[in-house]
Every structure is written in C-alpha cells, then in structure tokens.
Design a protein around this motif. Structure first.
Motif, PDB file in Angstrom:
ATOM      1  N   ASP A 111       0.720  -0.977   0.307  1.00  0.00           N
ATOM      2  CA  ASP A 111      -0.301   0.054  -0.313  1.00  0.00           C
ATOM      3  C   ASP A 111       1.169   1.655  -0.435  1.00  0.00           C
ATOM      4  OD1 ASP A 111      -1.573   2.075   0.109  1.00  0.00           O
ATOM      5  OD2 ASP A 111      -2.892   1.636   2.309  1.00  0.00           O
ATOM      6  N   GLU A 112       1.408   1.806  -1.537  1.00  0.00           N
ATOM      7  CA  GLU A 112       2.163   2.803  -1.367  1.00  0.00           C
ATOM      8  C   GLU A 112       3.769   2.835  -0.469  1.00  0.00           C
ATOM      9  OE1 GLU A 112      -0.315   6.356  -1.561  1.00  0.00           O
ATOM     10  OE2 GLU A 112      -2.004   5.751  -2.261  1.00  0.00           O
ATOM     11  N   PRO A 113       4.014   1.797  -1.093  1.00  0.00           N
ATOM     12  CA  PRO A 113       5.301   1.581   0.021  1.00  0.00           C
ATOM     13  C   PRO A 113       6.219   2.525  -0.003  1.00  0.00           C
ATOM     14  CG  PRO A 113       5.127  -0.189  -2.171  1.00  0.00           C
ATOM     15  CD  PRO A 113       3.939   0.815  -1.675  1.00  0.00           C
ATOM     16  N   THR A 114       6.540   2.945  -0.617  1.00  0.00           N
ATOM     17  CA  THR A 114       7.403   4.141  -1.035  1.00  0.00           C
ATOM     18  C   THR A 114       7.252   5.827  -0.945  1.00  0.00           C
ATOM     19  OG1 THR A 114       6.710   4.406  -3.939  1.00  0.00           O
ATOM     20  CG2 THR A 114       8.626   3.004  -2.780  1.00  0.00           C
ATOM     21  N   SER A 115       6.142   6.380  -0.982  1.00  0.00           N
ATOM     22  CA  SER A 115       5.212   7.420  -0.393  1.00  0.00           C
ATOM     23  C   SER A 115       5.920   8.116   1.022  1.00  0.00           C
ATOM     24  CB  SER A 115       4.055   7.482  -0.562  1.00  0.00           C
ATOM     25  OG  SER A 115       2.840   6.873   0.075  1.00  0.00           O
ATOM     26  N   ALA A 116       6.323   7.209   1.751  1.00  0.00           N
ATOM     27  CA  ALA A 116       6.730   8.124   3.079  1.00  0.00           C
ATOM     28  C   ALA A 116       8.270   8.129   3.405  1.00  0.00           C
ATOM     29  CB  ALA A 116       5.952   7.128   4.085  1.00  0.00           C
ATOM     30  N   LEU A 117       8.825   7.828   1.796  1.00  0.00           N
ATOM     31  CA  LEU A 117      10.389   8.123   1.967  1.00  0.00           C
ATOM     32  C   LEU A 117      10.827   9.440   1.414  1.00  0.00           C
ATOM     33  CD1 LEU A 117      10.659   4.233   0.421  1.00  0.00           C
ATOM     34  CD2 LEU A 117      10.693   4.692   3.269  1.00  0.00           C
ATOM     35  N   ASP A 118      12.131   9.536   1.531  1.00  0.00           N
ATOM     36  CA  ASP A 118      12.579  10.940   0.852  1.00  0.00           C
ATOM     37  C   ASP A 118      13.087   9.591  -0.972  1.00  0.00           C
ATOM     38  OD1 ASP A 118      12.458  12.443   3.193  1.00  0.00           O
ATOM     39  OD2 ASP A 118      14.753  11.478   3.469  1.00  0.00           O
ATOM     40  N   PRO A 119      12.747  10.797  -1.335  1.00  0.00           N
ATOM     41  CA  PRO A 119      12.973  10.413  -2.662  1.00  0.00           C
ATOM     42  C   PRO A 119      14.655   9.262  -3.297  1.00  0.00           C
ATOM     43  CG  PRO A 119      12.713  12.699  -3.332  1.00  0.00           C
ATOM     44  CD  PRO A 119      12.802  12.522  -1.425  1.00  0.00           C
ATOM     45  N   GLU A 120      15.465   9.885  -2.383  1.00  0.00           N
ATOM     46  CA  GLU A 120      16.653   8.845  -3.110  1.00  0.00           C
ATOM     47  C   GLU A 120      16.693   7.580  -2.043  1.00  0.00           C
ATOM     48  OE1 GLU A 120      17.815  11.357   1.002  1.00  0.00           O
ATOM     49  OE2 GLU A 120      16.776  11.879  -0.847  1.00  0.00           O
ATOM     50  N   VAL A 177      13.734   5.393  -2.109  1.00  0.00           N
ATOM     51  CA  VAL A 177      12.515   4.836  -2.595  1.00  0.00           C
ATOM     52  C   VAL A 177      13.087   3.625  -4.005  1.00  0.00           C
ATOM     53  CG1 VAL A 177      10.993   5.092  -4.710  1.00  0.00           C
ATOM     54  CG2 VAL A 177      11.133   6.460  -2.984  1.00  0.00           C
ATOM     55  N   GLY A 178      14.241   4.676  -4.160  1.00  0.00           N
ATOM     56  CA  GLY A 178      14.472   2.781  -5.473  1.00  0.00           C
ATOM     57  C   GLY A 178      15.062   1.916  -4.579  1.00  0.00           C
ATOM     58  N   GLU A 179      16.048   1.707  -3.618  1.00  0.00           N
ATOM     59  CA  GLU A 179      16.292   0.916  -2.859  1.00  0.00           C
ATOM     60  C   GLU A 179      15.184   0.116  -1.682  1.00  0.00           C
ATOM     61  OE1 GLU A 179      17.451   2.083   1.827  1.00  0.00           O
ATOM     62  OE2 GLU A 179      18.089   3.290   0.187  1.00  0.00           O
ATOM     63  N   VAL A 180      13.915   0.804  -2.023  1.00  0.00           N
ATOM     64  CA  VAL A 180      12.613  -0.466  -1.769  1.00  0.00           C
ATOM     65  C   VAL A 180      12.447  -0.687  -3.281  1.00  0.00           C
ATOM     66  CG1 VAL A 180      10.449  -0.618  -1.030  1.00  0.00           C
ATOM     67  CG2 VAL A 180      11.969   0.697   0.368  1.00  0.00           C
ATOM     68  N   LEU A 181      12.212  -0.480  -3.863  1.00  0.00           N
ATOM     69  CA  LEU A 181      11.012  -0.341  -5.719  1.00  0.00           C
ATOM     70  C   LEU A 181      12.446  -1.728  -5.917  1.00  0.00           C
ATOM     71  CD1 LEU A 181      10.768   2.690  -7.301  1.00  0.00           C
ATOM     72  CD2 LEU A 181       9.176   0.771  -6.002  1.00  0.00           C
ATOM     73  N   ASP A 182      13.949  -1.657  -5.644  1.00  0.00           N
ATOM     74  CA  ASP A 182      14.895  -2.205  -6.441  1.00  0.00           C
ATOM     75  C   ASP A 182      14.623  -4.279  -5.721  1.00  0.00           C
ATOM     76  OD1 ASP A 182      16.210  -1.170  -7.460  1.00  0.00           O
ATOM     77  OD2 ASP A 182      17.592  -0.475  -6.899  1.00  0.00           O
ATOM     78  N   VAL A 183      13.922  -4.024  -4.763  1.00  0.00           N
ATOM     79  CA  VAL A 183      13.954  -5.204  -3.511  1.00  0.00           C
ATOM     80  C   VAL A 183      12.378  -5.863  -4.488  1.00  0.00           C
ATOM     81  CG1 VAL A 183      12.572  -5.957  -1.566  1.00  0.00           C
ATOM     82  CG2 VAL A 183      15.069  -4.553  -1.342  1.00  0.00           C
ATOM     83  N   MET A 184      11.567  -5.069  -4.465  1.00  0.00           N
ATOM     84  CA  MET A 184      10.819  -5.491  -5.663  1.00  0.00           C
ATOM     85  C   MET A 184      10.563  -5.855  -6.821  1.00  0.00           C
ATOM     86  SD  MET A 184       8.043  -2.022  -3.676  1.00  0.00           S
ATOM     87  CE  MET A 184       6.539  -2.719  -4.731  1.00  0.00           C
TER      88      MET A 184
END
Length: 252
Positions: free
Chosen positions: A174-183, A185-192
């Motif tokens: 549920d919007e897993p990156t929306s609470a993150l600072d922009p820098e 975001v990529g590390e979470v998306l890479d895991v996904m």
C-alpha cells in the motif's frame, strides 16, 4: 473439443467479485469492483487520492470488510463467516505506507516475531529465517539495529522481510514508497523488482509510474471507487481513455 496443445490457464490466486464498500457515513468507496490476480503476477493499481485503491487493497485480506460481493483466496471465500480469517491473513502479506515496526525490537527481532508467535518456530529457526530474509533485502549489516537507527528505506525493507517471514502466497503493498525521501525510493523498489523476478504474486498500490511500466503484468486504474481500466503496461500507458489521460496529465 479442447486442443491438447492449448495452454491451460491457472486459476486466479485472488478473486474480487463485484465488491462494494459503503462506509458508515454513506461514502460508497468501492462500486462493483471485480479483478482476478493470477499466481506469479504483478498487478499495479493507480489512481487519484480518494479513488478507493487502498480501500480495495485492504479488502483483499479483509483488513477492510466489504458491504457486498466476494473475495476469494485460492478458491476460499474470505467473506464466508466460516472462514478462519486469521489463517488466511497469514497467507497474504501486507506492506504499509507507514513501516509499523516495533520500536523496542531490532530488525532481527521484528522479522522473528511472527514465525515465533504464529508459526511456532523455534528461536533458532526463526532467527535463521530472519537473518536469511534481511540478507535477501540487503540488510545483512543491520540485524541488530533498532528502527530509530535505520533510514526510512531500511525500515521499509525490514517490513518487507517481516512479511516474507510468513511465507505468504501473495504480498500486498500500500504505497510502500510514498513516505520515503526520494533518494530512498529506489532501494525499496529494487527489492520489489527482485521479488517480482522470483515469481512472488504482488498487488501494488503506488504512484511510481516507472515501476508500473517496468515490472507490472497488468496496470489497473481506479477512480471514484470504480475499476475504470485494466491493461498490460504497454497498452495502458498508450490508452486514450479520457479519465486515465486526465490523471496521467497530472502525475507525469
């Protein structure tokens, strides 16, 4: 007669059938939403705020009850009063916008908790599971860190590892990156992305259009509680549907 060479399509892992949700204040948040999600598939749901996408996601493991319709997981009707909903929830992991980690437990302790309490694993087994999963999400050097000593991206990766610890059939994001600072975001998306490559069934509510283009098998657009459009990424982003174009014009 069926062609013997015809590929047999698997049964959906998750089925939503004409799902409606009306809140106590009269808000009709979901309007006859139907969607099939197949094993190993990545389905991304996008739409404006208030479109019902997060509400719909939460109905898939009955964190949000529905007013009418049916939700099925592996052909088991979650809306049937005889269904053990807690058992079902163990099969569907949930990763929230807020990380929801226990602040008094280390990364290792957070990931160990459900295997210990729900699956009754031994402490040694739960600890090994947690170590393996934290390594898998790139946190082999953070086993003993408390959440307060982790960045937002690291906390979200712990949350993903925690969901994986239950060996779920599907993961809901549920919007897993929306609470993150922009820098971060990529590390979470890479895991996904890695999970998608490994065949994890995933339903993702997100505003990350690049992720939708690159990883999704299907992209779903919701607005005003309705499922307006579902397509492959190629067809989706080339669609001239006026409601979708209006939305994309605001976010791209």
């Amino acid at each position: 007669m069926t062609d013997i060479n015809e590929t047999v399509k698997p049964l959906p892992l998750i089925q939503a059938k004409q799902v409606n949700k009306v809140f106590a204040n009269g808000c009709h948040a979901l309007k006859d939403v139907s969607l099939d999600i197949f094993p190993g598939e990545v389905v991304v749901i996008i739409g404006p705020s208030g479109s019902g996408k997060s509400t719909f996601l939460r109905t898939l493991n009955q964190l949000e009850s529905i007013s009418s319709g049916h939700i099925l997981l592996d052909q088991v009707d979650l809306t049937d009063s005889r269904t053990d909903i807690n058992k079902v929830r163990a099969d569907v992991g949930m990763v929230f916008q807020a990380f929801n980690l226990f602040p008094h437990k280390t990364a290792l302790g957070n990931v160990m908790l459900a295997p210990l309490k729900v699956q009754r694993q031994s402490k040694a087994e739960a600890q090994q599971t947690a170590r393996d999963l934290l390594t898998r999400v790139g946190l082999a050097d953070r086993f003993n860190n408390y959440p307060s000593r982790l960045s937002g991206g690291q906390q979200q990766r712990v949350a993903i590892a925690r969901s994986l610890a239950m060996k779920p059939k599907a993961l809901l994001f549920d919007e897993p990156t929306s609470a993150l600072d922009p820098e971060m975001v990529g590390e979470v998306l890479d895991v996904m992305k890695e999970l998608a490559k490994e065949g994890m069934t995933m339903v993702v509510v997100t505003h990350e259009m690049g992720f939708a283009r690159e990883v999704a098998d299907r992209v779903v657009f919701m607005e005003d509680g309705e499922l307006v459009l579902e397509e492959t990424p190629e067809r989706f982003f080339d669609s001239h549907h006026p409601r979708l174009q209006r939305f994309l014009g605001q976010v791209l």
